[in-house]
Each structure stands twice: as C-alpha cells, then as structure tokens.
Design an enzyme around this catalytic site. Structure first.
Site, mmCIF file in Angstrom:
data_model
loop_
_atom_site.group_PDB
_atom_site.id
_atom_site.type_symbol
_atom_site.label_atom_id
_atom_site.label_comp_id
_atom_site.label_asym_id
_atom_site.label_seq_id
_atom_site.Cartn_x
_atom_site.Cartn_y
_atom_site.Cartn_z
ATOM 1 N N ASP A 187 0.837 -1.209 0.000
ATOM 2 C CA ASP A 187 0.000 0.000 0.000
ATOM 3 C C ASP A 187 0.873 1.262 0.000
ATOM 4 O OD1 ASP A 187 -2.302 1.509 0.128
ATOM 5 O OD2 ASP A 187 -3.071 0.590 1.968
ATOM 6 N N ASP A 221 -10.622 2.164 -3.548
ATOM 7 C CA ASP A 221 -11.214 1.938 -2.228
ATOM 8 C C ASP A 221 -12.733 2.011 -2.305
ATOM 9 O OD1 ASP A 221 -8.951 1.421 -0.840
ATOM 10 O OD2 ASP A 221 -8.777 3.394 0.100
HETATM 11 C C1 DGJ Z 1 -5.800 2.003 1.876
HETATM 12 C C2 DGJ Z 1 -6.137 0.813 1.037
HETATM 13 O O1 DGJ Z 1 -6.594 1.220 -0.215
HETATM 14 C C3 DGJ Z 1 -7.174 -0.029 1.754
HETATM 15 O O2 DGJ Z 1 -7.550 -1.110 0.961
HETATM 16 C C4 DGJ Z 1 -6.607 -0.495 3.058
HETATM 17 O O3 DGJ Z 1 -5.541 -1.380 2.846
HETATM 18 C C5 DGJ Z 1 -6.162 0.689 3.874
HETATM 19 N N1 DGJ Z 1 -5.291 1.555 3.150
HETATM 20 C C6 DGJ Z 1 -5.467 0.237 5.131
HETATM 21 O O4 DGJ Z 1 -4.967 1.287 5.840
#
Ligand code: DGJ
Length: 748
Positions: A507, A569
């Site tokens: 991430d 997301d």
């Molecule tokens: C952002 C990501 O896009 C999410 O899927 C998740 O992993 C969160 N970060 C976790 O902090």
C-alpha cells in the site's frame, strides 16, 4: 555541414545492415513488418500500423512522416509549409523537438548548460537495429523475444554542447504497439541539468482531434473524460510524486467521429510510477503534437561528465477499431510483455481481505475466526490487512506504527508465523488445497509515532527546516537513499522468509510534499524500482498486489513487478462498473483487484444485491470478498459458495482473454462487457441492468469480436452464428434495479 557528411558517410553502413539483418528490409519492396530502413528513412511497421520518419538532409533533424494505418511509403513535402517567422520549413514535425531553434511549440527536451544556455541542436548521427528489446537501466520496460519485437536506436548529437541523445524505438508488429524512450548523455566537460525530457513526442497531421484521459480522485478513479483538442497546449499530469488518482499517465487522441468500436484512435501510456506530464498542442500549421514524459517540475536532473539520464518508456498504440481496439492492444501487450510475474496470466485465488470487515479492530482469535469462515465459504486466500504490527507504537489506529514491521505482541503473542501456520492449516471448502495467507505492508511510509522515526528522523523526506506536512498522520521515507532501500528489503524479507506468506498487498497512502529537491522524485522511483526488483526476484512465488489508497498508482510501472493492483477503495458496485471500465481503457482486467463488500456500502451508503456486487467484481482478475461473513444475512451467505464457484469458472477467461466493452456505463442503463479467450473459443458475457424500467422494450445486445462464420453456444443451451450474435444481438430480460447476467459462450 558536418552533420550532412555524417549522414552521407553512414548510408553504406545502413546498406550493409540491410544485407545482414533480416529485420531491416528495403523500402520499396512489399509491406514488411518490423523495422524497415532505407538510407536514413525509417519505418516501424506493425500488422496494422506504420510509424515513419526520416533524417532531413539539410538540418540533420528527424522529421516525422506518419503515425497511423499501414503504409509503404512516405509522402514528401510537396509544398513547403507556411513561411514567415513561425514557419521554419522542415522543423515543424520533429521527432525530438528541442528548445531554442525550434518550431515555437512545446519542446520534448530542455537542458541547461553550465554557461546558462538552454539551447540544444540535436542532429542525426547514426542508428542501429537490433532484434528483441534491451531493458531500460533501472526502469520498468516492456520486453519480448527476437520474434516479438525489434528495436531501432537513432543517435542524435549536439556538437556545440557535446550532449548525445539516443532515441530508442521498438515495434511489437503483431500487437501494433510502438515503444519509445530517450537517453541523454553528457559527453562534455561541464555539468548540465536536464530540466525537461519527454519519452515520446509525435506530430499528428490532421486538424481535428478529440482527447480522452482518465481523471479522478480517491475512491473515484479512472473517470473517462473526452474533450476536443483546441489550439494551444492542453494537458495534465501529476506532481504528487506518484502517477496518482488525479490523472492516469495515459491519454488517447482520436478523430471526433471515433467511437468505442469504430474509427481511428491513438493511445499513449507511460511506463512510470512517478510524477509525469502529458501535453497536447494543436498548432497553427495543422499539426497536433502529442507528448508524455517526466514532469518538468519534478526533474532538474544534474548530469556530470559522462553521466546519462534515461527517460521512462512510452507505449503508443494505434487502432482503426476505436478506443476499444487501442485498449485491447494495451491489454495484450501488458499481459504478455510487461508483467514479469509468473501470475500474470494465471488464475487468481478467490480471497477474503480483513480491511472493510474489521478495520483495525481485531486480535489473534478474531483474525483466526475470520480465516476459518473464509475457508468454510470456499475462499482460497486469507489477507490480513492493516493493523498487525508495531509494539512501542502499536498500529491500532492510523496514527502510529508505520515503519515498525514486527507483529504486535499483544495482538499476536506467538508472532505472525504462528498465525500463518494456523491459517494455512485450514482446508478451503470445495477444494483439495489449504487456505493461503497474505499480508499488508506500507513499506515506503513512516508514522512520526514509530520507533523507526525516532531512530531515523532524517529518513523521512523533508526540506530543511520546513514543517513536515502529515497526511493520514504519516510521512514518506526517502526511498532514494540506499539505506532506506535496504531497510525495506530487509524488513519484508525477514517476514516473508519466516512464514508461509504467498501474497503481499503493498500500500501507499499519501503523495510527496517537501521534497529536498525536484530531482528526488525520479531518484525515489529508481530506488523504489530497485526495491521491487530485489523483492519480487527473491520471492517469485508471492503474488504481489499494488495499492495506493485504491488506484492511486495503477500504472504500467507498477505492473512490471506486481501483476495486480487494488483498483479503488470504492467498493460500491455501481461506481465500480465505471471505475473498472475506465481503468480498462489501458489496463488489462487481469490486473484489477475487485472485492465484494458489505452493504450499505462504506463509501457511498448504497445497498446493492449481493449477486450484482459479485458479478461486477468478477470482471476483475483478482476477485474476492472484503467483509465480515458473520454480518451476511442467511440467504446471502447461502449464495457465497456458488458465487465462488462461478468466479473460479470465469476467472481464466477474464485473466487471459480480450475484453470488449459492449455498452458503456456512461451511455447505457445496461452496461455490458464480453471477455473472449485469445483464441476466441471461450467467452463470458457480463450484462447489467442498473435502474428498473417500466414497460420498456427488452434491449438488444450486439456482441463483438466473434467470428461471423463460426457458431457459438450460449450457456450450453442455444447455438447461433457469430454473425447473428453480432448483427442481430441477444435479448435478456431483467428484473428491477441492479439485476445482472453472466452468460458463458462456447465456440461450437
Ligand atoms: C488504503 C487501502 O486502499 C485499503 O484497501 C486499506 O488497505 C487501507 N489503506 C489500510 O490502511
């Protein structure tokens, strides 16, 4: 004059090359694919594309002749261009427009010399043709064997500054894709600064174009925007330090009449993860310049004597079959000639990810319970997302722990490897395999609340005493520093070597601010690619997934190392149709992570039935769930095993197949996409009704991409010819809002 001599004296060498190299063929023979050289005229010919340019004998400039459908000859300039003080005949369609003696349009290169000049005078010096495609030093790049691709290197030189510029062009003839990068070398005695360097620059000759780009933001990535190209410059880019959610490093130019499935379209996609700039300029003389490369705001790259800078490469695709044709070129190229992972064209395991279901709120037994449920439902991979690490500064919210990559002892008293052992001992339902384990990291970041930051505050990117801006309570590590690269490599290697972890979600949740100098952006990227390269080479059996608050780094640079990316997301199925269709303008569906989440949806508050949500997610190569199954209603839970079985059946076609966007979500209440295996024998159709309709005639859906003469069986029931399915179409009846169909198609 010196240059003209160089051109002439080189002609015989080219002639010799014609004899020795089968990829260099004589110009006036019939159409030959690959690189065709005639003296100092060059053609990169694909099955359906030609890209042509030549050396101007008087100036030594490289002049663009054609980029479009296949042709076998160049049209000479029958009349000189408009004269006058902007005319400068012969310099209006330059392959490498520099600054200072140019055509008064946007330049592809700007280099400041020690005396302060920003003028350059690059002239043709020599060229070479090589089979295959050399890799770019330290940068991601497309690849292929000698039969897939041929490369032409044209060497330019500025006698006044002793700066060399090599333009490297490759053609993948069967894919109609052309790739270009530029290398600048300081062959002089003084330092120079490269302030601008575009990877690709081409002048298209007709007046009218539309332009498509993918803009967005967090949770609304890849929104397709189409606009007319107007006089002057227009463009976009990123100065976030990353490719970003805001604009994807891609654009398309197309005729105003071009549609999804018909008409001429050109696509330009930059194989890079850092800041970039895309510029299109419609000039007064009827040419439209298209350019993409480094963002000049984030470059200022110093080159000492003997040093070089290589630009990222840009892939340019051309199709007469509309924007869909361009997309399929990118998909095939990126699936087969960009992604290095062995998983690139492999079926992906159905997963369950802990994030939307549990967030930070868990301990070992809760996680184990979630893994048990995943296994019972038939998932094949369990992913523990954010929140598992940090001891002095436990990661129980997003304001602590990043950088401290040790399992939190309170949550996991027996360490992460013990949890991994327990989870991987669980048998996945309806399969002979055990559950696999995946883990989340955000390796490029640090929270000030972390042991790492207290030990190494200087590792965070900062500009002297300027305040260090926090975003999501975190700072960015300076990945340009070798010690930071080593720290990341060691931290991940340590965990991956000691536990059976077969998936990593990487991430990245903020952009870069307060960089110590503009050049850090590219130095960071070179460091990051080094880290990716070491880790993915060391752990080739790990399925690596990129993520940057969703699709903030969905770019070809990432795909070189990670075969899939978390698309957004936003898991709302309606939004996801648009986001996934938009993303598929460039990126193969195989590369998209898509999950079924809980309702009401966390991002939009919308409630959409489970089956519709699942069908939308199945259009992504990495299908999964991101919810707590305990919260599913009984009737929904009962559907999950069948959903998983269906996802596993469609997945090989989605991962390896070609995609045809039949109805677009922005135009139709019935978005639809057809996936066809590369040999056309198997297909799967996804067909959706968004809003309920009243007394509306059942729409026809006309398929594409089939063989008109072949016969196809739909869902094992009825058989029609490809001609019927494409010209008459099929009708399916929907029931109310958010209804969907998945139809299997088999060539009889
Ligand atoms: C952002 C990501 O896009 C999410 O899927 C998740 O992993 C969160 N970060 C976790 O902090």
């Amino acid at each position: 004059m010196a240059c003209v001599r160089a051109v002439r004296s080189f002609a015989w060498i080219v002639g010799l090359a014609c004899v020795l190299n089968p990829f260099v063929a004589a110009q006036n023979s019939s159409y030959t694919t690959g690189v065709v050289v005639d003296g100092t005229s060059f053609a990169l010919n694909g099955d359906n594309v030609s890209y042509r340019f030549h050396v101007d004998e008087d100036t030594g400039d490289l002049i663009s002749d054609h980029f479009g459908g296949s042709v076998t000859e160049s049209v000479p300039m029958l009349e000189p261009s408009v004269a006058g003080w902007v005319g400068l005949p012969g310099r209006v369609k330059r392959e490498f427009p520099d600054l200072g003696r140019g055509d008064f349009r946007v330049p592809a290169v700007r280099i400041r010399q020690s005396q302060g000049y920003a003028v350059t005078d690059f002239r043709y010096k020599s060229h070479d043709v090589v089979r295959g495609k050399p890799a770019l030093p330290g940068l991601p790049s497309t690849f292929g064997n000698d039969d897939d691709v041929t490369t032409l290197v044209v060497r330019m030189y500025d006698n006044y500054s002793s700066i060399a510029a090599d333009l490297t062009y490759s053609i993948f003839p069967r894919l109609d894709a052309i790739v270009r990068s530029v290398n600048v070398t300081n062959q002089g005695q003084n330092n120079i600064t490269v302030e601008k360097l575009a990877s690709f620059s081409v002048d298209l000759p007709y007046d009218d174009y539309d332009m498509i780009e993918l803009r967005g933001d967090w949770a609304r990535e890849a929104t397709k925007v189409r606009r007319r190209v107007e006089y002057g410059t227009q463009g976009f880019g990123s100065n976030t330090g990353y490719s970003s959610h805001l604009h994807n490093p891609f654009f398309s130019l197309l005729s105003p009449t071009t549609t999804e499935s018909q008409g001429e379209a050109w696509g330009f996609s930059l194989v890079y993860t850092g800041s970039y700039a895309a510029e299109v300029e419609r000039g007064s003389q009827g040419f439209t310049r298209a350019m993409i490369g480094f963002n000049p705001y984030d470059l200022s790259w110093n080159l000492g004597p003997g040093e070089s800078l290589t630009s990222p490469e840009c892939v340019a695709a051309y199709s007469e079959k509309g924007i869909g044709g361009v997309s399929r070129i990118f998909h095939r190229l990126y699936r087969n000639h960009l992604m290095k992972s062995k998983f690139a064209v492999e079926t992906r395991p159905v997963l369950l990810n802990s994030w939307e279901g549990l967030g930070f709120d868990y301990n070992e037994s809760r996680i184990y319970h979630l893994a048990q449920e995943s296994a019972e439902l038939g998932a094949k991979l369990f992913v523990l997302d954010d929140g598992w690490f940090g001891n002095e500064y436990p990661r129980v919210t997003d304001n602590a722990g990043l950088g401290d990559w040790q399992a939190n002892k309170e949550r996991f008293p027996n360490g992460i490897s013990n949890l991994v052992n327990q989870v991987t001992a669980l048998e996945a339902a309806n399969s002979s395999s055990n559950l696999r384990f995946g883990l989340w990291f955000e390796p490029e970041m640090v929270n000030p609340n972390s042991t790492l930051y207290h030990e190494h505050p200087d590792w965070a990117l900062h500009a002297g005493d300027y305040p260090r801006t926090l975003i999501r309570n975190q700072l960015v590590l300076n990945v340009a520093l070798p010690e930071v690269q080593q720290f990341i490599i060691d931290a991940l290697s340590n965990i991956l070597s000691n536990a059976s972890i077969t998936y990593v979600k990487w991430d990245n949740n903020r952009g870069i601010q307060e960089s110590p100098s503009p050049s850090i952006d590219h130095a960071y990227m070179l460091g990051l690619y080094h880290v990716f390269d070491v880790l993915t080479t060391r752990f080739p059996d790990v399925l690596w997934e990129g993520c940057a608050s969703g699709g903030g780094r969905f770019d070809p640079g990432i795909l070189q190392y990670f075969p899939q990316v978390w698309t957004s997301d936003d898991t709302d199925a309606l939004m996801r149709i648009s986001i996934q269709f938009g993303t598929s303008l460039v990126y193969p569906p195989s590369a998209m992570g898509a999950h079924v989440s809980d309702v009401p949806n966390q991002q939009t508050g919308r409630t959409i039935p489970l089956l519709f949500r699942a069908h939308v997610a199945m259009m992504g190569g990495s299908f999964g769930f991101e919810l707590d199954p305990a919260k599913l209603a009984e009737d929904e839970r009962a559907l999950v095993p069948d959903i998983i079985a269906l996802a596993e059946r469609v997945n090989p076609i989605v991962v390896k197949g070609d995609q045809w966007r039949l109805n677009l979500p922005e135009d139709s209440n019935w978005p639809a996409a057809l996936f066809l295996s590369e040999n056309g024998s198997q297909g799967v159709l996804f067909y959706f009704q968004v809003r309920a309709t009243v007394d509306q005639p059942t729409p026809y859906l006309r398929l594409q991409g089939l063989d008109p003469k072949a016969r196809y069986t739909l869902d094992g029931n009825v058989t029609y010819s490809g001609a019927t399915l494409m010209r008459t179409g099929v009708q399916y009846k929907f029931n109310g809002e958010y209804d969907s169909k998945v139809v299997f198609i088999e060539k009889a």
